[in-house]
Design a protein around this motif. Structure first.
Motif, mmCIF file in Angstrom:
data_model
loop_
_atom_site.group_PDB
_atom_site.id
_atom_site.type_symbol
_atom_site.label_atom_id
_atom_site.label_comp_id
_atom_site.label_asym_id
_atom_site.label_seq_id
_atom_site.Cartn_x
_atom_site.Cartn_y
_atom_site.Cartn_z
ATOM 1 N N ILE A 252 101.820 43.426 97.206
ATOM 2 C CA ILE A 252 101.673 42.239 96.361
ATOM 3 C C ILE A 252 102.933 41.388 96.408
ATOM 4 O O ILE A 252 102.875 40.160 96.558
ATOM 5 C CB ILE A 252 101.349 42.648 94.907
ATOM 6 C CG1 ILE A 252 100.000 43.364 94.841
ATOM 7 C CG2 ILE A 252 101.330 41.434 93.989
ATOM 8 C CD1 ILE A 252 99.762 44.101 93.554
ATOM 9 N N PRO A 292 99.500 35.467 94.072
ATOM 10 C CA PRO A 292 99.498 36.347 92.905
ATOM 11 C C PRO A 292 100.379 35.810 91.795
ATOM 12 O O PRO A 292 101.430 35.218 92.054
ATOM 13 C CB PRO A 292 100.050 37.674 93.462
ATOM 14 C CG PRO A 292 100.707 37.335 94.747
ATOM 15 C CD PRO A 292 100.039 36.109 95.271
ATOM 16 N N SER A 296 99.968 40.172 88.368
ATOM 17 C CA SER A 296 99.821 40.980 89.581
ATOM 18 C C SER A 296 101.173 41.462 90.084
ATOM 19 O O SER A 296 101.284 42.566 90.628
ATOM 20 C CB SER A 296 99.110 40.178 90.678
ATOM 21 O OG SER A 296 97.788 39.876 90.288
ATOM 22 N N TYR A 339 93.216 40.181 93.122
ATOM 23 C CA TYR A 339 94.533 40.808 93.071
ATOM 24 C C TYR A 339 94.506 41.939 92.045
ATOM 25 O O TYR A 339 93.987 41.766 90.942
ATOM 26 C CB TYR A 339 95.609 39.800 92.650
ATOM 27 C CG TYR A 339 95.852 38.694 93.637
ATOM 28 C CD1 TYR A 339 96.435 38.952 94.872
ATOM 29 C CD2 TYR A 339 95.510 37.379 93.339
ATOM 30 C CE1 TYR A 339 96.666 37.943 95.780
ATOM 31 C CE2 TYR A 339 95.744 36.354 94.246
ATOM 32 C CZ TYR A 339 96.316 36.639 95.465
ATOM 33 O OH TYR A 339 96.544 35.630 96.363
#
Length: 512
Positions: A252, A292, A296, A339
């Motif tokens: 991420i 994101p 996230s 996400y």
């Protein structure tokens, strides 16, 4: 002459291989097709200057470049090196042996230097899945991509190195990492430790319960009571990340371009603390080309919202669904990205606009009506999703001046880890459930069974406090965690009693 070079595009936290087809033929013109954005369309200027400054050139012929699949939107400047090598190979300026074994990515400076890209880790994972043997990438991203085994990662600083590799067979510097060794070596504690906190034993107990069960928590108290200090120390008592969690978290942060240069796998749980002026898009993610958001980036870690009522109401409301589902889905007309957002929410707030409880000895006081209006900025459904509500009172001078240190994070962390081990065993057959806070209705019925006295106790509390059905579930989850910390197989009356105490905002007259 037609040549194919391979790059990659990132959507959400997954990558898609892009085939760059370069055809050089007689004629004039440079045509780039396949839904490139403006950053890619401008690449021919960067490529021309970079090649010129390294003794090569874009041929004065008709060049057609197709980025396949042609119906997929491509964005960013990470395809510069891919396009440049394709043009050189198609115009026979370099040898193109075994080009199909390479995935090539990187942004070019005008002198040929490679700049870092976003999403190196998901790209490397996809490259290995699709059978590529080699991955050429800017050196700043090499450690991040080298986390993936069975893929040779070459971190380069200049396009001249790539050209000499294909033309003269000069070896590229390979980056290798022992992922497990690197990960466990970096599992040290952060700088913040609970040993530094004076007093506040009941709050530390709350934080321990929250960490053990992954429960969301809100701290309510006047300025200077230690809310932020306590919140910053929460990651130090959370169990160490597993290798899988570290990989998810790094993916991420890689997509968002937040992995530090020359850094491999993230070993520390993230702690994110956005300012109260944040927009809802910045918090949950999104934008024209979705990225994101903070929730996230907090995945597998802690999201700290300081002064919760100061956040815009619509910003807080968009968190309701991710808090329940532990993922956020962003939909656009042509695509949808998801996400992960499994985070612990830690919020803090003053009980009133003045910052103090309804206390005649306080420097500034607010009326009960002002306090109620202030608290109403936070919706009931959002508060229902927070398992633990606790009041934080100022520390008296006697405890502040005490030279003795409190219990260290390492000791608390051992108890938390033992409780998490119990939960891991309990949920070993359940999908996507790892700790108590993630339990659904079926798991609550199965693992939170109460004896008759405990049921009567909870029934009385529900009726007196007028609690919702969701609050009922939260109490059972927290009680289950308290029992796990005591290594008790069943939930007892004292566990229920303690769990009910941690619903301060549900108690009638708590404002004083």
């Amino acid at each position: 002459m037609l040549k194919k070079v391979f790059g990659s595009a990132v959507f959400g936290v997954e990558a898609t291989t892009i085939t760059v087809e370069v055809n050089v033929d007689s004629g004039i013109g440079y045509h780039l097709v396949g839904l490139p954005d403006n950053a890619i369309k401008e690449s021919n200027y960067r490529i021309a200057a970079a090649l010129q400054n390294n003794g090569y050139k874009i041929p004065g012929k008709k060049i057609i470049i197709n980025m396949s699949p042609a119906d997929l939107r491509k964005e960013g400047s990470a395809y510069d090196v891919t396009l440049a090598i394709g043009i050189l190979a198609a115009s026979k300026q370099i040898k193109a042996d075994h080009l199909e074994d390479y995935l090539i990515m990187g942004e070019l400076s005008l002198d040929g230097t490679l700049q870092p890209i976003k999403g190196a880790l998901p790209i490397a994972i996809k490259a290995r899945e699709e059978g590529f043997k080699n991955f050429i990438i800017p050196s700043q991203n090499a450690k991040e991509a080298a986390i993936v085994n069975d893929l040779k990662v070459f971190g380069v600083d200049n396009i001249k190195q790539v050209i000499n590799h294909f033309n003269k067979g000069e070896p590229l510097p390979q980056t290798t990492i022992n992922t497990r060794e690197e990960f466990y070596k970096n599992l040290d504690f952060p700088e913040f430790d609970f040993a530094d906190v004076k007093g506040q034993e009941s709050i530390k107990r709350c934080m321990e319960i929250a960490a053990a069960g992954g429960h969301n928590i809100i701290l309510i108290g006047p300025p200077g009571a230690g809310k932020t200090m306590l919140a910053k120390r929460l990651p130090s008592i959370l169990p160490p990340m597993t290798l899988q969690e570290a990989l998810e978290t790094t993916k991420i942060h890689s997509v968002a371009g937040r992995v530090k240069a020359h850094m491999g796998l993230m070993a520390q749980r993230p702690f994110r603390s956005p300012h109260h002026t944040i927009s809802n898009v910045a918090l949950v993610g999104g934008g024209s080309y979705p990225q994101p958001g903070e929730i996230s980036l907090s995945h597998n870690g802690v999201l700290f919202l300081d002064e919760l009522p100061e956040f815009k109401r619509e910003v807080l409301e968009v968190m309701r669904q991710p808090l329940e589902d532990r993922e956020v889905t962003i939909s656009r007309a042509k695509f949808t990205v998801t996400y992960p957002s499994s985070f612990m929410l830690v919020a803090s707030m003053n009980p009133s606009p003045s910052g103090y409880f309804n206390d005649p000895d306080a420097p500034v006081t607010s009326s009960p009506a002002e306090m109620q209006r202030y608290l109403s900025k936070i919706s009931g459904p959002l508060l229902d999703r927070i398992d633990i509500h606790i009041e934080v009172t100022p520390v008296p001078f006697e405890k502040l001046s005490d030279d003795r240190k409190g219990e260290a994070s390492v000791a608390i962390r051992k108890r938390v880890t033992l409780a998490r081990d119990v939960q891991t065993q309990r949920f070993k057959d359940a999908d996507n459930i790892h700790y108590n806070a993630q339990m659904g209705t079926r798991q609550i019925r199965e693992f939170c069974a109460l004896d008759e006295p405990s049921k009567q106790l909870l029934k009385t509390a529900m009726e007196r406090l007028n609690l919702s059905a969701r609050a009922y579930d939260r109490i059972l989850k927290v009680a289950r965690t308290i029992a796990d910390l005591e290594q008790s197989s069943s939930i007892l009356g004292q566990h229920i009693t303690e769990a009910i105490q941690y619903r301060s905002l549900d108690r009638e007259g708590w404002l004083g």
